[in-house]
Design an enzyme around this catalytic site. Structure first.
Site, mmCIF file in Angstrom:
data_model
loop_
_atom_site.group_PDB
_atom_site.id
_atom_site.type_symbol
_atom_site.label_atom_id
_atom_site.label_comp_id
_atom_site.label_asym_id
_atom_site.label_seq_id
_atom_site.Cartn_x
_atom_site.Cartn_y
_atom_site.Cartn_z
ATOM 1 N N GLU A 96 0.851 -1.184 0.000
ATOM 2 C CA GLU A 96 0.000 0.000 0.000
ATOM 3 C C GLU A 96 0.883 1.229 0.000
ATOM 4 O O GLU A 96 2.097 1.137 0.166
ATOM 5 C CB GLU A 96 -0.969 -0.020 1.187
ATOM 6 C CG GLU A 96 -0.288 -0.113 2.532
ATOM 7 C CD GLU A 96 -1.264 -0.396 3.678
ATOM 8 O OE1 GLU A 96 -2.208 -1.184 3.491
ATOM 9 O OE2 GLU A 96 -1.076 0.172 4.765
ATOM 10 N N HIS B 217 -4.157 2.896 8.276
ATOM 11 C CA HIS B 217 -2.893 2.333 8.739
ATOM 12 C C HIS B 217 -1.930 3.461 9.053
ATOM 13 O O HIS B 217 -1.847 4.434 8.305
ATOM 14 C CB HIS B 217 -2.259 1.457 7.656
ATOM 15 C CG HIS B 217 -2.845 0.093 7.616
ATOM 16 N ND1 HIS B 217 -2.613 -0.775 6.592
ATOM 17 C CD2 HIS B 217 -3.649 -0.560 8.479
ATOM 18 C CE1 HIS B 217 -3.247 -1.907 6.827
ATOM 19 N NE2 HIS B 217 -3.894 -1.802 7.959
#
Lengths: 412, 290
Positions: free
Chosen positions: B210, B248
């Protein structure tokens, strides 16, 4: 000491809880960082009192909002400039009265501007040199990295881009902390010599101490100045903090100003939801940050635009799902909603029940596409089907994206 | 067969008497993992679920049960300390599930691990599983199937998505590792890819990344140099706005670094098959395997 390739100004990977300039000044004073004297005022009278107590004819009055570009901003009442110099306490009072309670529009606030409820009254300093000093927790170095430059007062990313040789990167060993020789090396690099060496090192050590003690992810002093009176001082400071560590810093948490934040994000955080507003028209509700990002991506790939990022987490309950729906439908741009859940620990039937309750509680103004997979998926799909609610079921992720994009277009 | 964990792994659970720790320890045991010990300071001498002894310290658990892996569910304020305690006890594999650990705590913990022969996975991760043999973490066991594909990911639910796609297409997994979404973690994408590359029974690899950091770029450089096995990848966050953290702690694009485009370009240059959307992860690998 080596070049650690830090990410400038990134505060890499942490939520940037911003604080006001006056709060940064309070923190710096607490940790012994030399900075021009000053204090915050919430009324014109308080501004006058602070100005008097400073006992100087070199005063500066600064509107306290989180956005930059204050000096060149304009208040909606027509008063120009969010930063003013003046000589007397009476002038300070007059300037404060024109700022407090007014809305300031700058290049960073958007057209709506920001309400100014406080001003900082400080002593202005005549500047001889402007320098740059920052400490950032760097991901690749896995350590604090100090960035210093003689090119202060500028956007440091421009300096990094145009004249990288004018930047010093210094990795600080997390086990040792900033050592005196390292501080001297920084001072030498910034040409802070003679009488300036000791006060400069004192500032570096105080900032490092503050950085660690308050769980910062970024402290940026831009500019660090040498005044015409030959003092070294932090003129402006930007602090970012690690959200994960705020449980042990109630004093820093008290600095949070929720009027400066997106109300939807504030509402979401109350219910343990991670929400970020975007400017598209397809709302999404997903479990897990990676899948939530992936869902935004696939919506875009299918020709739509996501209205938000929303991660309900791994163990969301029915109430959280309901609250999440309320936040999603409160966005007037939203034309369709996509729920994408991969039930692991979270069971699909629990999620289905949450959706059903939410849809009943919040009358649904737009089409809803639901994709469920994982634990108890059959029971979850059955619940949705039997609810007789106008829910569009999707078989997989690609199907869900296609259906929600079509629904958003059809609803125009 | 697998990497890091198998049917011989003997698992300690730190925080076994807590709600989450107890729940997941049970799930792991039901999957077939040998849960041999628990640690909760002050609760030593108790027996968890009438079968597993609880100790006050990891040291004692190690000495009495020979545990060689630990799963940490200790709440965030004490989790970094729990990692150091496990390392001090000589437990070779430390899997830290806990999310929300202060970054400065992790930075210090990594200093403490410098001279220890241990592997840390996480924190803020779903854990590690070798299907049919050993599950250490919070992933739903039933979506997995024993096989030859290694999966490494920063995200939990995206890993499940990839695994489910593989299983649905008849492709099993050798081992699946969630390395976690935090900026400072124990095992990198490159570490996992290297282990999969060296594992004779892993024949193909899915890498899920990511935005944020440079872990995927480093893995791409390693793959280009060393990996002959087919690899497919998906990078989440291509549409995320710069400067915003996406859930995150590690997922943020800043200073022009860590973009999805940059990562995809590096991986493509390394010969990795790219899944443009998270719906195509297994298909991208199958295409590469032909």
């Amino acid at each position: 000491m080596f070049d650690a390739h830090p990410q400038f100004l990134s505060a890499e990977g942490y939520t940037a809880m911003n604080i006001h300039e006056y709060q940064a000044k309070e923190l710096m004073l607490k940790y012994g960082v030399a900075t021009p004297p000053g204090a915050v005022a919430g009324t014109a009278e308080e501004a006058e009192a602070v100005a008097k107590s400073l006992n100087t004819t070199d005063l500066v009055i600064k509107a306290q909002i989180h956005a930059g570009g204050r000096g060149k901003g304009t208040f909606t009442n027509g008063f120009k400039g969010g930063v003013h110099l003046c000589k007397t306490a009476a002038e300070a009072k007059d300037l404060a009265s024109k700022m407090i309670g007014q809305t300031l529009v700058t290049i960073q606030t958007g057209e709506a501007g920001k309400l100014v409820s406080k001003v900082l009254v400080g002593q202005s300093k005549e500047i001889a040199r402007e320098l740059y000093f920052a400490i950032v927790l760097d991901r690749e170095a896995q350590a604090p990295v100090i960035i210093a430059s003689t090119r202060g007062g500028m956007n440091i990313e421009d300096v990094a881009h145009e004249t990288p040789e004018l930047l010093l990167h210094m990795r600080v060993d997390p086990a040792l902390g900033l050592q005196p020789y390292e501080a001297r090396k920084l001072a030498e690099y910034l040409d802070l010599k003679g009488d300036l060496l000791k006060p400069a090192c004192a500032i570096f050590h105080a900032l490092y101490k503050c950085f660690i003690a308050t769980d910062c992810s970024l402290v940026e002093i831009n500019p660090l100045v040498v005044t015409k009176q030959n003092e070294v001082m932090a003129l402006d400071a930007k602090f970012n903090f690690d959200d994960n560590a705020m449980f042990r810093h109630p004093d820093i948490m008290a600095y949070r100003d929720i009027t400066e934040e997106d109300p939807r994000e504030v509402e979401a955080s109350k219910f343990g939801l991670s929400y970020i507003g975007l400017d598209g028209n397809i709302a999404c509700l997903v479990n897990g940050a990676g899948l939530a990002m992936g869902t935004m991506d696939i919506i875009q790939y299918a020709g739509g635009r996501p209205a938000n990022f929303l991660d309900v987490g791994g163990g969301a309950n029915e109430q959280q799902v309901t609250e999440a729906f309320k936040i999603l439908v409160s966005d007037k741009n939203v034309k369709a909603i996509l729920v994408n859940i991969f039930g692991g620990i979270m069971k699909c039937d629990t999620i289905a029940q949450g959706i059903i309750n939410a849809v009943k509680a919040v009358s649904l103004p737009v089409p809803l596409v639901v994709r469920l997979e994982g634990t108890n998926v059959a029971a979850g799909k059955k619940l949705l089907q039997e609810s007789n609610l106008p829910i569009i079921a999707a078989d997989d992720l690609a199907d869900a994206a296609k259906k929600v994009v079509a629904a958003a277009l059809g609803n125009k | 067969m697998s990497i890091l964990v198998d049917k011989n792994t003997r698992l300690l659970v730190q925080g076994i008497t807590g709600k989450a720790g107890g729940f997941h320890a049970k799930q792991c045991a039901e999957y077939g993992t040998n849960v041999v010990a628990g640690v909760t300071p002050g609760r030593g001498g108790e027996t968890w679920e009438n079968t597993v002894p609880v100790f006050n310290t990891s040291q004692e658990a190690r000495e009495k049960t020979g545990c060689n892996a630990t799963m940490i569910f200790v709440p965030a304020p004490g989790a970094a300390d729990a990692i150091l305690e496990a390392a001090d006890a000589g437990i070779e594999l430390i899997v830290c599930i806990t999310e929300g650990i202060p970054v400065i705590d992790m930075m210090r913990a990594k200093v403490g691990l410098r001279d220890k022969k241990v592997r840390l996975i996480g924190p803020n991760c779903p854990g590690i599983i070798t299907p049919g043999q050993c599950k250490i973490g919070i992933m739903p066991g039933y979506i997995h199937k024993p096989g030859k594909v290694g999966v490494v990911s920063r995200s939990g639910t995206l890993t499940y998505e990839a695994v489910w796609q593989l299983t649905s297409r008849g492709l099993g997994q050798s081992t699946c590792i969630g390395i976690g979404g935090d900026p400072i973690n124990g095992t990198s994408h490159t570490d996992a890819v290297r282990m999969f590359n060296e594992d004779p029974d892993t024949e193909a690899i899915i890498l899920i990344g990511e935005i944020g950091g440079t872990g995927e770029e480093e893995a791409a450089a390693y793959i280009k140099e060393h990996v002959k096995k087919p690899v497919a990848a998906f990078i989440a966050g291509a549409t995320a706005p710069p400067g915003r953290r996406m859930g995150h702690a590690g997922a943020i694009v800043s200073g022009g670094k860590g973009t999805a485009e940059g990562k995809i370009a590096a991986l493509e240059a390394a010969g990795v098959g790219i899944a443009r959307t998270p719906a195509e992860m297994a298909d991208a690998l199958i295409k590469k395997m032909k």
